[in-house]
Write a protein that holds these residues in place. Structure first.
Motif, short mmCIF file in Angstrom:
data_model
loop_
_atom_site.label_atom_id
_atom_site.label_comp_id
_atom_site.label_asym_id
_atom_site.label_seq_id
_atom_site.Cartn_x
_atom_site.Cartn_y
_atom_site.Cartn_z
N UNK A 1 0.83 -1.22 0.00
CA UNK A 1 0.00 0.00 0.00
C UNK A 1 0.85 1.25 0.00
N UNK A 2 2.00 1.21 0.71
CA UNK A 2 2.88 2.38 0.75
C UNK A 2 3.56 2.63 -0.59
N UNK A 3 4.05 1.55 -1.21
CA UNK A 3 4.73 1.72 -2.49
C UNK A 3 3.76 2.02 -3.63
N UNK A 4 2.51 1.61 -3.50
CA UNK A 4 1.53 1.90 -4.54
C UNK A 4 1.17 3.37 -4.62
N UNK A 5 1.48 4.15 -3.56
CA UNK A 5 1.18 5.58 -3.57
C UNK A 5 2.29 6.41 -4.19
N UNK A 6 3.41 5.78 -4.57
CA UNK A 6 4.50 6.55 -5.16
C UNK A 6 4.11 7.09 -6.52
N UNK A 7 4.71 8.21 -6.85
CA UNK A 7 4.43 8.83 -8.15
C UNK A 7 5.03 7.99 -9.27
N UNK A 8 4.24 7.72 -10.29
CA UNK A 8 4.70 6.91 -11.41
C UNK A 8 4.36 5.45 -11.28
N UNK A 9 3.84 5.00 -10.13
CA UNK A 9 3.47 3.60 -9.92
C UNK A 9 1.97 3.48 -10.17
N UNK A 10 1.62 2.63 -11.09
CA UNK A 10 0.21 2.45 -11.40
C UNK A 10 -0.44 1.40 -10.51
N UNK A 11 0.28 0.31 -10.21
CA UNK A 11 -0.31 -0.78 -9.43
C UNK A 11 0.80 -1.54 -8.73
N UNK A 12 0.52 -1.95 -7.49
CA UNK A 12 1.42 -2.82 -6.72
C UNK A 12 0.75 -4.17 -6.59
N UNK A 13 1.28 -5.17 -7.27
CA UNK A 13 0.67 -6.49 -7.31
C UNK A 13 1.35 -7.40 -6.27
N UNK A 14 0.54 -8.00 -5.44
CA UNK A 14 1.05 -8.84 -4.37
C UNK A 14 0.19 -10.09 -4.29
#
Length: 350
Positions: free
Chosen positions: A191-204
């Motif tokens: 959830x933290x890394x998915x909020x970074x600019x340029x990141x569309x989706x964090x798949x886990x």
């Protein structure tokens, strides 16, 4: 008339009296007897310790000789103890190999960050550097769209089918290896890394992690339950054997107690017998585990090779052998202590 002369000599008037010297015995004045120095307890205590050690050695040798005199019956008792110890030890080894597999899977526990389609290679590199600075990340690997397409084609075997595409539909991605593989920690990091600019989706994908955790917990509980159950079986086997030995030597025990033997003195040889039973059962259990390992190693290796993996059954090392022998000896000693203490309370010397 003339008087007769006296026969006793006369002392002349001028002669000095004769002094008779007598020996005087000097008597020393009697005084109170001096107090004796108190005896030190050191030699007495050391002699008691030596006698205690000699009796322990004698009882250990005597109990071992009694077991050797009837080898067949005692060997069957030790074999029953070994069979009771084999299954918990085998489950323990299986869980140990599962822990090794768990460690390997934890190294492969990763999450994938898919970047936006408009992110350039330089921006993707800056995002990768920002991820390196995160405390919850161990390592990262940047995959550009061309490398991602090549891996996708190799995994599906569609090299010829995807060559006709006008443009690459895959975005750049970053594979992140988290420091903690706990499901809650990984969800928070995603959830933290998915909020970074340029990141569309964090798949886990946490499904396999959850299954592995549940299987490991189930295996631990099953191993503990079986270990306690078969440990109780060892206590019963040794206790019943020692009970028969106490009953066979009941007259001897009564005579020894009549002359002042304590319960500890009477209990000692039976405790050593129980320890010998446990030690022999542990050695036989080690032998059975070694034979089972050699018997199953080839089929297990062949099964793992058919899936493209290499796996070998774990064997007992020095630490595992020491733990097994210590537990078996302790269980034998405890079973003997319970049996002897219970039956000594009912024996009254007549």
């Amino acid at each position: 008339m003339k008087s007769k002369p006296s026969t006793t000599p006369r002392r002349s008037q001028g002669a000095a009296p004769k002094v008779v010297k007598t020996k005087r015995t000097r008597t020393r004045p009697t005084s109170a007897a001096a107090p004796r120095p108190a005896r030190t307890q050191g030699p007495r205590r050391s002699s008691r310790l030596r006698a205690w050690g000699r009796h322990h050695r004698a009882m250990a040798l005597d109990s071992l000789q009694r077991l050797v005199r009837t080898p067949l019956g005692n060997l069957l008792t030790m074999l029953a103890i070994a069979i009771a110890l084999v299954l918990p030890a085998a489950l323990w080894l299986t869980l140990d190999s599962a822990r090794l597999l768990d460690a390997e899977l934890e190294e492969s526990a990763t999450m994938t960050l898919y970047l936006d389609h408009g992110v350039s290679v330089a921006e993707a590199g800056r995002i990768d550097e920002a991820l390196h600075a995160n405390a919850g990340v161990i390592s990262t690997r940047l995959i550009d769209p061309e490398e991602g397409m090549a891996e996708f084609q190799r995994s599906l075997g569609l090299e010829d089918a995807l060559t006709g595409l006008e443009e690459n539909p895959l975005p750049a991605s970053i594979v992140v290896r988290p420091r903690s593989v706990e499901p809650t920690s990984m969800e928070q990091l995603a959830a933290e890394l998915g909020e970074l600019a340029g990141v569309e989706e964090a798949r886990l994908d946490l499904a396999w992690v959850e299954r592995l955790r549940h299987l490991a917990e189930l295996g631990r509980r099953v191993a503990l339950a079986l270990g306690a159950l078969f440990g109780l079986g060892v206590l019963l086997v040794v206790g019943n054997t020692i009970r028969l030995a106490v009953e066979s030597r009941r007259r001897e025990i009564e005579v020894v107690m009549l002359i002042g033997a304590t319960h500890a003195f009477v209990r000692r040889p039976f405790l050593y017998s129980g320890a010998w039973y446990g030690l022999g059962g542990g050695l036989l259990a080690m032998g059975l585990l070694t034979l089972g390992n050699h018997w199953l190693s080839l089929p297990v290796a062949a099964l793992a090779a058919s899936y493209g993996a290499s796996f070998s059954l774990p064997a007992l090392d020095f630490l595992g052998s020491t733990i097994l022998l210590s537990c078996s000896t302790l269980l034998g000693w405890l079973g003997a202590w319970l049996a002897v203490s219970r039956h000594l309370a009912s024996i009254r010397p007549r």
